[in-house]
Write a protein that holds these residues in place. Structure first.
Motif, PDB file in Angstrom:
ATOM      1  N   GLY A 154      37.333  30.884   7.055  1.00 45.65           N
ATOM      2  CA  GLY A 154      36.501  30.079   6.160  1.00 45.65           C
ATOM      3  C   GLY A 154      35.170  30.728   5.820  1.00 45.65           C
ATOM      4  N   ILE A 155      34.717  31.649   6.633  1.00 41.66           N
ATOM      5  CA  ILE A 155      33.464  32.352   6.327  1.00 41.66           C
ATOM      6  C   ILE A 155      33.706  33.854   6.156  1.00 41.66           C
ATOM      7  CG2 ILE A 155      31.934  30.623   7.317  1.00 41.66           C
ATOM      8  CD1 ILE A 155      31.703  32.367   9.847  1.00 41.66           C
ATOM      9  N   ALA A 156      34.982  34.195   5.907  1.00 39.66           N
ATOM     10  CA  ALA A 156      35.350  35.588   5.619  1.00 39.66           C
ATOM     11  C   ALA A 156      34.867  36.548   6.714  1.00 39.66           C
ATOM     12  CB  ALA A 156      34.818  36.011   4.252  1.00 39.66           C
ATOM     13  N   ARG A 157      35.082  36.129   7.953  1.00 42.59           N
ATOM     14  CA  ARG A 157      34.689  36.993   9.073  1.00 42.59           C
ATOM     15  C   ARG A 157      35.784  37.012  10.123  1.00 42.59           C
ATOM     16  NH1 ARG A 157      28.325  35.219  10.062  1.00 42.59           N
ATOM     17  NH2 ARG A 157      27.493  36.500   8.371  1.00 42.59           N
ATOM     18  N   GLN A 158      35.863  38.105  10.849  1.00 41.63           N
ATOM     19  CA  GLN A 158      36.642  38.102  12.083  1.00 41.63           C
ATOM     20  C   GLN A 158      35.923  38.983  13.101  1.00 41.63           C
ATOM     21  OE1 GLN A 158      40.637  39.703  11.629  1.00 41.63           O
ATOM     22  NE2 GLN A 158      39.943  41.510  10.547  1.00 41.63           N
ATOM     23  N   VAL A 159      36.139  38.655  14.367  1.00 45.09           N
ATOM     24  CA  VAL A 159      35.614  39.467  15.466  1.00 45.09           C
ATOM     25  C   VAL A 159      36.809  39.849  16.327  1.00 45.09           C
ATOM     26  CG1 VAL A 159      34.104  39.531  17.496  1.00 45.09           C
ATOM     27  CG2 VAL A 159      33.395  38.253  15.455  1.00 45.09           C
ATOM     28  N   ILE A 160      36.915  41.131  16.632  1.00 51.05           N
ATOM     29  CA  ILE A 160      38.054  41.623  17.425  1.00 51.05           C
ATOM     30  C   ILE A 160      37.517  42.324  18.671  1.00 51.05           C
ATOM     31  CG2 ILE A 160      40.113  43.058  17.438  1.00 51.05           C
ATOM     32  CD1 ILE A 160      40.072  42.921  14.361  1.00 51.05           C
ATOM     33  N   ILE A 161      37.946  41.823  19.806  1.00 54.02           N
ATOM     34  CA  ILE A 161      37.477  42.350  21.093  1.00 54.02           C
ATOM     35  C   ILE A 161      38.651  43.027  21.784  1.00 54.02           C
ATOM     36  CG2 ILE A 161      36.637  41.663  23.386  1.00 54.02           C
ATOM     37  CD1 ILE A 161      35.298  39.241  21.843  1.00 54.02           C
ATOM     38  N   SER A 162      38.398  44.189  22.324  1.00 54.46           N
ATOM     39  CA  SER A 162      39.436  44.876  23.080  1.00 54.46           C
ATOM     40  C   SER A 162      38.881  45.156  24.468  1.00 54.46           C
ATOM     41  CB  SER A 162      39.762  46.182  22.348  1.00 54.46           C
ATOM     42  OG  SER A 162      40.736  46.870  23.040  1.00 54.46           O
ATOM     43  N   GLY A 163      39.648  44.878  25.497  1.00 52.02           N
ATOM     44  CA  GLY A 163      39.114  45.093  26.833  1.00 52.02           C
ATOM     45  C   GLY A 163      40.147  44.842  27.911  1.00 52.02           C
ATOM     46  N   THR A 164      39.657  44.546  29.099  1.00 47.56           N
ATOM     47  CA  THR A 164      40.559  44.259  30.217  1.00 47.56           C
ATOM     48  C   THR A 164      40.198  42.898  30.807  1.00 47.56           C
ATOM     49  OG1 THR A 164      39.058  45.513  31.625  1.00 47.56           O
ATOM     50  CG2 THR A 164      41.051  46.649  30.897  1.00 47.56           C
ATOM     51  N   ALA A 165      41.244  42.215  31.302  1.00 50.91           N
ATOM     52  CA  ALA A 165      41.053  40.866  31.831  1.00 50.91           C
ATOM     53  C   ALA A 165      41.149  40.873  33.347  1.00 50.91           C
ATOM     54  CB  ALA A 165      42.127  39.941  31.266  1.00 50.91           C
ATOM     55  N   GLU A 166      40.289  40.079  33.979  1.00 56.27           N
ATOM     56  CA  GLU A 166      40.467  39.830  35.421  1.00 56.27           C
ATOM     57  C   GLU A 166      40.238  38.354  35.695  1.00 56.27           C
ATOM     58  OE1 GLU A 166      36.128  40.767  37.353  1.00 56.27           O
ATOM     59  OE2 GLU A 166      37.676  42.317  37.503  1.00 56.27           O
TER      60      GLU A 166
END
Ligand SMILES: Cc1cc2nc3c(=O)[nH]c(=O)nc-3n(C[C@H](O)[C@H](O)[C@H](O)COP(=O)(O)O)c2cc1C
Ligand SMILES: Cc1ncc(COP(=O)(O)O)c(C=O)c1O
Length: 267
Positions: A154-166
């Motif tokens: 809706g606001i023409a944005r995206q954020v993409i996070i790459s990482g590791t989970a614990e």
């Protein structure tokens, strides 16, 4: 019960467009011609539930008329930048801006995705809660590499996070579990997430048994199989939709000394 448990009863006001324009935050506009040509066999007499409407996804063409995202505009680190955009997503009226797509992969590299809710974030990472025995839980135990995507269309944005989970600690999980509505706490016990269940009735029966054992007001402990994951980012990309598909993409990548460097990527 919260609105998510009874989706049909949600009252969601579609206020993203006007508010965005008022507040100056970028927005996505539908092409008017595309809007009218999309429905190729719509019938005005059929009831909504039974309408055989053929939508042509190729005719759905949104134009992103946005202010740019420049290197000078960026906050000094990805967490500060995320805070800013998250606040703007919320202020724009987007529904559940904390909903994110979590992608995991099994040990053979086969990916899977689903939506979960972000519950906390700070310099240590981005936290969500789930069942450790679920598909995502099993995949993360075998392969901690993970991607998070916030789809703020809706606001023409995206954020993409790459990482590791614990996993989060048990105290953190218990503290969060206590804040959940009683019904959702019982739901966590009733659902062996991602496993097959014979029928809806069986699920409801399980819930009813738990509700009898733990009436409203009685403390419900967090199931051992339920808890949080904290995703420590290695990179965070901020994507801003622009005209002519010439979007802005600025990506923070963690350096060896735990600082961040920024690169611009072609759209
Ligand atoms: C808006 C939304 C929010 C959700 N939030 C969560 C969540 O916070 N935790 C969770 O375990 N599942 C959540 N779900 C359900 C997941 O999408 C998914 O169906 C479930 O976690 C099982 O996924 P898996 O079998 O791939 O592990 C949410 C679904 C939607 C649509
Ligand atoms: C299966 C499941 N677990 C957990 C959550 C997150 O719920 P809560 O906000 O109550 O922690 C959701 C939200 O939709 C969900 O569907």
């Amino acid at each position: 019960m919260g609105t998510r448990e009874v989706p049909g009863r949600q009252t969601v006001r579609p206020r993203a467009g006007p508010m965005l324009q008022d507040s100056g935050v970028p927005h996505a506009d539908d092409d008017a011609a595309a809007r009218t040509s999309r429905r190729t066999t719509a019938s005005s007499t059929a009831t909504p539930a039974r309408t055989a409407t053929t939508l042509d996804p190729a005719a759905m063409r949104a134009h992103y008329r946005a202010e740019g995202l420049s290197e000078q505009d960026l906050e000094p680190g990805p967490f500060a930048q995320f805070s800013l955009w998250f606040a703007q997503a919320e202020a724009s009226g987007l529904h559940e801006p904390n909903a994110m797509i979590v992608s995991t992969a099994d040990e053979r590299g086969r990916p899977s995705s689903r939506t979960v809710l972000l519950k906390r974030y700070d310099e240590q990472g981005f936290v969500f809660f789930t069942n450790y025995g679920s598909r995502k839980g099993r995949e993360l135990e075998a392969n901690p590499y993970v991607s998070l995507l916030f789809p703020w269309h809706g606001i023409a944005r995206q954020v993409i996070i790459s990482g590791t989970a614990e996993r989060t600690g048990r105290d953190e999980t218990a503290a969060y579990f206590r804040t959940r509505p009683h019904g959702s706490q019982l739901g966590a016990w009733a659902s062996e997430q991602s496993s097959r269940v014979a029928s809806r009735e069986e699920l409801d029966r399980m819930y009813a048994q738990l509700a009898a054992r733990y009436p409203e007001g009685e403390d419900v402990p967090a199931p051992a199989q339920w808890g949080g994951y904290r995703v420590r980012p290695e990179s965070v990309e901020f994507w801003q939709g622009r005209e002519n598909r010439l979007h802005d993409r600025l990506r923070f990548t963690r350096t060896e000394d735990d600082g961040w460097e920024v690169e611009r990527l072609c759209p």
